[in-house]
Design an enzyme around this catalytic site. Structure first.
Site, PDB file in Angstrom:
ATOM      1  N   CYS A  95       0.849  -1.187   0.000  1.00 11.20           N
ATOM      2  CA  CYS A  95       0.000   0.000   0.000  1.00 11.20           C
ATOM      3  C   CYS A  95       0.881   1.232   0.000  1.00 11.20           C
ATOM      4  O   CYS A  95       2.068   1.159   0.295  1.00 11.20           O
ATOM      5  CB  CYS A  95      -0.916   0.057   1.236  1.00 11.20           C
ATOM      6  SG  CYS A  95      -2.134  -1.258   1.301  1.00 11.20           S
TER       7      CYS A  95
ATOM      8  N   ARG B   3      -4.926   6.966   0.765  1.00 10.89           N
ATOM      9  CA  ARG B   3      -4.028   5.874   0.430  1.00 10.89           C
ATOM     10  C   ARG B   3      -4.462   5.097  -0.798  1.00 10.89           C
ATOM     11  O   ARG B   3      -5.614   5.196  -1.257  1.00 10.89           O
ATOM     12  CB  ARG B   3      -3.971   4.929   1.627  1.00 10.89           C
ATOM     13  CG  ARG B   3      -5.315   4.308   2.006  1.00 10.89           C
ATOM     14  CD  ARG B   3      -5.566   2.904   1.497  1.00 10.89           C
ATOM     15  NE  ARG B   3      -4.621   1.953   1.999  1.00 10.89           N
ATOM     16  CZ  ARG B   3      -4.665   1.404   3.224  1.00 10.89           C
ATOM     17  NH1 ARG B   3      -5.682   1.681   4.018  1.00 10.89           N
ATOM     18  NH2 ARG B   3      -3.746   0.537   3.606  1.00 10.89           N
TER      19      ARG B   3
ATOM     20  N   ASN C  42       0.245  -2.645   5.248  1.00 11.01           N
ATOM     21  CA  ASN C  42       0.902  -3.921   5.470  1.00 11.01           C
ATOM     22  C   ASN C  42       2.330  -3.739   5.978  1.00 11.01           C
ATOM     23  O   ASN C  42       3.095  -2.944   5.435  1.00 11.01           O
ATOM     24  CB  ASN C  42       0.907  -4.723   4.161  1.00 11.01           C
ATOM     25  CG  ASN C  42       1.265  -6.179   4.390  1.00 11.01           C
ATOM     26  OD1 ASN C  42       2.236  -6.490   5.059  1.00 11.01           O
ATOM     27  ND2 ASN C  42       0.491  -7.073   3.812  1.00 11.01           N
TER      28      ASN C  42
END
Length: 325
Positions: free
Chosen positions: A2, A16, A79
């Site tokens: 991400c 994001r 992550n």
């Protein structure tokens, strides 16, 4: 994987890219002020700041991927597999599960300074939401409408809070190493390069954009961190909200992942499921999806915030094409 950013141009925009190989049915979820956040090891929040973000709702509980509150504080979980470590319950600390972390912070804090104070005694405790939804290994970007941002990471050495001077976060390695890696690219520039290799030799500039010749372009987290930092730092400020939102999505789409390029298992590919951003001043939530790259918006309706029922808005995933004939 991400990428998350805070982009200040007129207002500040926070959000994001979510890069995964599978969608969980996420949607835009507004949690009003009187929804009761029940925490596993902490006292419930019966009244709190309203939150808008991307989430899945399970058993009536919003599991936020990212979001922002009505005071202009944003937070996203990315992550962090490998370095991430969650801990057993500690009776001497404030024990919050990672899936509760976003509402715990956004429900109570107006800005980054208040977050730093709130989490001084925080322990991210290893408790799953359910068997179906185990914890994800995450670290978090937190930013406010002043443009200030921090990164929070829970590793075996404990909880670390880092000031983030570039307002960008991707994934591994740990944040200080990501910052240190930027030193390798200090000469990258939007301008054409000066010949310092052989100053007395005439070297032809055979292409535009040679100042970015060494800019990485891979799907890996370090490459995206460098590219997004460079792209964001050189993005122009628009003259109005429409221009700034457009510029913001160009920033995120500069590091989006297309299908077929990042294989995470045989014939299984990670891709950018959605890109989102919230204007931290107005509370308007914007997003695009892989299937629909038109910018969609959900406005924050103040008249609906004094309630206890979640408001949900399914993602618009059908591509909208403007036909001119």
């Amino acid at each position: 994987m991400c990428t998350s950013i805070i982009y200040t141009a007129g207002d500040s925009y926070f959000g994001r890219n979510l890069d995964l190989e599978i969608s969980f049915g996420e949607e835009v979820v507004i949690t009003p002020r009187d929804y009761e956040f029940k925490f596993r090891k902490m006292k419930s929040l019966n009244h709190h700041y309203a939150i808008t973000g991307m989430a899945i709702v399970q058993e009536g509980y919003p599991l936020y991927f990212d979001g922002a509150n009505e005071e202009g504080l944003g937070m996203a979980g990315l992550n962090f597999d490998g370095p991430c470590h969650y801990f057993p319950e500690d009776p001497e600390k404030d024990n919050v599960t990672p899936f509760e972390f976003i509402p715990y912070v956004l429900g109570q804090c107006k800005n980054v300074d208040e977050v730093k104070d709130l989490i001084k005694n925080l322990n991210l405790v290893n408790i799953n939401f359910s068997e179906k939804f185990p914890l994800s290994p995450l670290h978090w970007l937190i930013a406010d409408k002043s443009g200030e941002s921090i990164v929070v990471e829970s590793t075996k050495k404990g909880l670390s809070v880092y000031d983030n001077p570039v307002g960008v976060l991707t994934n591994n390695p740990e944040f200080p190493q990501q910052l240190n890696n930027l030193s390798n690219y200090q000469s990258v520039s939007p301008a054409q390069p000066t010949n310092t290799l052989a100053p007395n030799t005439k070297l032809e500039l055979y292409s535009r954009g040679l100042g970015t010749h060494m800019l990485p372009g891979g799907m890996d987290s370090e490459s995206r961190f460098v590219k997004e930092t460079f792209t964001k730092m050189h993005s122009p400020e628009g003259k109005d909200e429409l221009e700034n939102v457009t510029n913001y999505f160009h920033l995120l789409h500069a590091v989006e992942q297309q299908k077929g390029l990042d294989e995470v298992a045989p014939n299984t590919f990670e891709y950018t499921i959605y890109s989102d951003g919230v204007d931290l001043t107005t509370g308007t939530f914007y997003y695009t999806t892989y299937e629909n790259n038109q910018i969609n918006a959900v406005k924050l309706d103040q008249s609906k915030l004094d309630s206890s029922e979640l408001l949900t808005y399914p993602l618009q995933t059908k591509q909208a094409i403007c036909y001119q004939d």
